[in-house]
Scaffold this active site. Structure first.
Site, PDB file in Angstrom:
ATOM      1  N   SER A 164       0.836  -1.210   0.000  1.00 34.61           N
ATOM      2  CA  SER A 164       0.000   0.000   0.000  1.00 34.61           C
ATOM      3  C   SER A 164       0.870   1.260   0.000  1.00 34.61           C
ATOM      4  O   SER A 164       1.856   1.346   0.739  1.00 34.61           O
ATOM      5  CB  SER A 164      -0.888   0.008   1.245  1.00 34.61           C
ATOM      6  OG  SER A 164      -1.468   1.292   1.388  1.00 34.61           O
ATOM      7  N   SER A 219      -0.484   4.139   0.842  1.00 35.63           N
ATOM      8  CA  SER A 219      -1.127   5.083   1.774  1.00 35.63           C
ATOM      9  C   SER A 219      -0.151   5.648   2.809  1.00 35.63           C
ATOM     10  O   SER A 219      -0.172   6.860   3.068  1.00 35.63           O
ATOM     11  CB  SER A 219      -2.320   4.429   2.466  1.00 35.63           C
ATOM     12  OG  SER A 219      -3.372   4.279   1.539  1.00 35.63           O
ATOM     13  N   LYS A 225     -12.926  -4.019   4.941  1.00 38.73           N
ATOM     14  CA  LYS A 225     -13.806  -2.842   4.950  1.00 38.73           C
ATOM     15  C   LYS A 225     -15.207  -3.159   5.476  1.00 38.73           C
ATOM     16  O   LYS A 225     -15.835  -2.330   6.115  1.00 38.73           O
ATOM     17  CB  LYS A 225     -13.929  -2.247   3.541  1.00 38.73           C
ATOM     18  CG  LYS A 225     -12.637  -1.612   3.047  1.00 38.73           C
ATOM     19  CD  LYS A 225     -12.804  -1.010   1.660  1.00 38.73           C
ATOM     20  CE  LYS A 225     -11.456  -0.566   1.114  1.00 38.73           C
ATOM     21  NZ  LYS A 225     -11.520   0.093  -0.170  1.00 38.73           N
ATOM     22  N   ASP A 250     -13.867   6.331  -0.323  1.00 38.33           N
ATOM     23  CA  ASP A 250     -13.634   5.776  -1.673  1.00 38.33           C
ATOM     24  C   ASP A 250     -14.644   6.368  -2.660  1.00 38.33           C
ATOM     25  O   ASP A 250     -14.306   6.680  -3.803  1.00 38.33           O
ATOM     26  CB  ASP A 250     -13.826   4.251  -1.681  1.00 38.33           C
ATOM     27  CG  ASP A 250     -12.653   3.507  -1.056  1.00 38.33           C
ATOM     28  OD1 ASP A 250     -11.526   4.032  -1.077  1.00 38.33           O
ATOM     29  OD2 ASP A 250     -12.876   2.389  -0.549  1.00 38.33           O
ATOM     30  N   GLY A 300     -17.025  -4.630  -3.263  1.00 33.30           N
ATOM     31  CA  GLY A 300     -17.076  -3.467  -2.376  1.00 33.30           C
ATOM     32  C   GLY A 300     -16.927  -2.144  -3.116  1.00 33.30           C
ATOM     33  O   GLY A 300     -17.624  -1.177  -2.815  1.00 33.30           O
TER      34      GLY A 300
END
Ligand code: NAP
Length: 264
Positions: free
Chosen positions: A16, A18, A64, A100, A124
């Site tokens: 990731s 992030s 999530k 998102d 998702g």
């Protein structure tokens, strides 16, 4: 100011970007905080770990939906989506948000006026995008490989198809939210269906980022303007970061710093 602690929960989470995005924003804004990765096998543990150790967090695949269920309170569009990607520790309560959806909406603004969208996939990400598109008056059609996941969308009165029953129309935007192309060279639907879609589509967008997927290559072959999921990733991060700080920063300033994660 107290040192704030943030993390991203996921499995896998090693790749990731992030942490890099958020660290650029923390440093750029001169804040006292750090953002780490937390590899988590068992999503049920997320709440205990989060409330004990962190002020804010992001959540990625596959946690999530479990994180949504464990929240003390869910706010905004996440309530309809049933999944959260951002957690805030509000005086010992776990508050969930989904950035998102708004992140993708912002990233698709450059396509101009969109009235109809075809979403490929029913996981998702498709839930997040279909919810936010509908809230913005856009007509959404969902096309998925198999029937099971389509039930969520059919129950909410979206137009849904499996490959076998699909009748392609002209869509302003076609979005790939399947994982086809992520670690393979597959198209998100059979070639003949993709040809019919691209013959009539105005724009194409992939949720997958940092890769020219077979979906994006085919869009280019059909001269359909297209983009990958990097902006979606960027904007969901910008919105999450501002939630960590009670929305007190300027979104464009956060964006400026976070963008550096994509070029270095
Ligand atoms: N850019 C960003 O910020 C961002 C954010 C979130 C997600 N993403 C990306 O979005 C993608 C989807 O994530 P998700 O969490 O929504 O996944 P998910 O919930 O696991 O759903 C995956 C969907 O893809 C379909 N699928 C999987 N393999 C396929 C194949 N070979 N051909 C056709 N359909 C296939 C599945 O169909 P079945 O129902 O038939 O199994 C399902 O509808 C991932 O690639 C992820 O990396 C990007």
């Amino acid at each position: 100011m107290k040192n704030k602690k943030f993390t991203i929960f996921g499995n896998p989470v090693e790749h990731s970007i992030s942490p890099k995005m958020h660290t650029f924003a923390i440093k750029g804004l001169g804040l006292n905080a750090n953002y780490t990765r937390t590899h988590l096998e068992d999503g049920e543990l997320i709440k205990d770990i989060f409330l004990k150790d962190f002020d804010g967090a992001n959540v990625t695949v596959p946690h999530k939906e479990i994180a949504y269920k464990l929240c003390d309170e869910v706010r905004g569009v996440a309530k309809e989506i049933g999944a959260v990607n951002t957690l805030i520790n509000e005086n010992g309560a776990m508050i969930g948000y989904n950035t998102d959806a708004d992140g993708f909406l912002k990233s698709s603004k450059e396509f101009g006026d969109i009235k109809t969208v075809l979403i490929l996939g029913a996981g998702g990400t498709a839930k997040a995008l279909s919810t936010i598109f509908r809230q913005n008056g856009i007509k959404v059609t969902i096309l998925n490989r198999s029937q099971n996941r389509l039930t969520f969308f059919a129950d909410k009165k979206f137009e849904t198809f499996t490959w076998e029953e699909f009748q392609p129309k002209a869509y302003d935007l076609v979005v790939n939210t399947t994982s086809a192309g992520l670690q393979d060279e597959n198209l998100p639907a059979p070639l003949n269906i993709m040809e019919e879609i691209f013959k009539k589509a105005r724009f194409a967008s992939d949720a997958i980022y940092n890769k020219k997927t077979p979906f994006l290559k085919m869009a280019s072959e059909f001269k359909v303007p297209n983009k990958d999921g990097a902006d979606m990733l960027l904007y969901q991060g910008v919105l999450a970061f501002n939630l960590f700080y009670d929305n007190k920063f300027n979104l464009e300033e956060i964006t400026k710093y976070m963008k550096k994660a994509f070029i270095s």
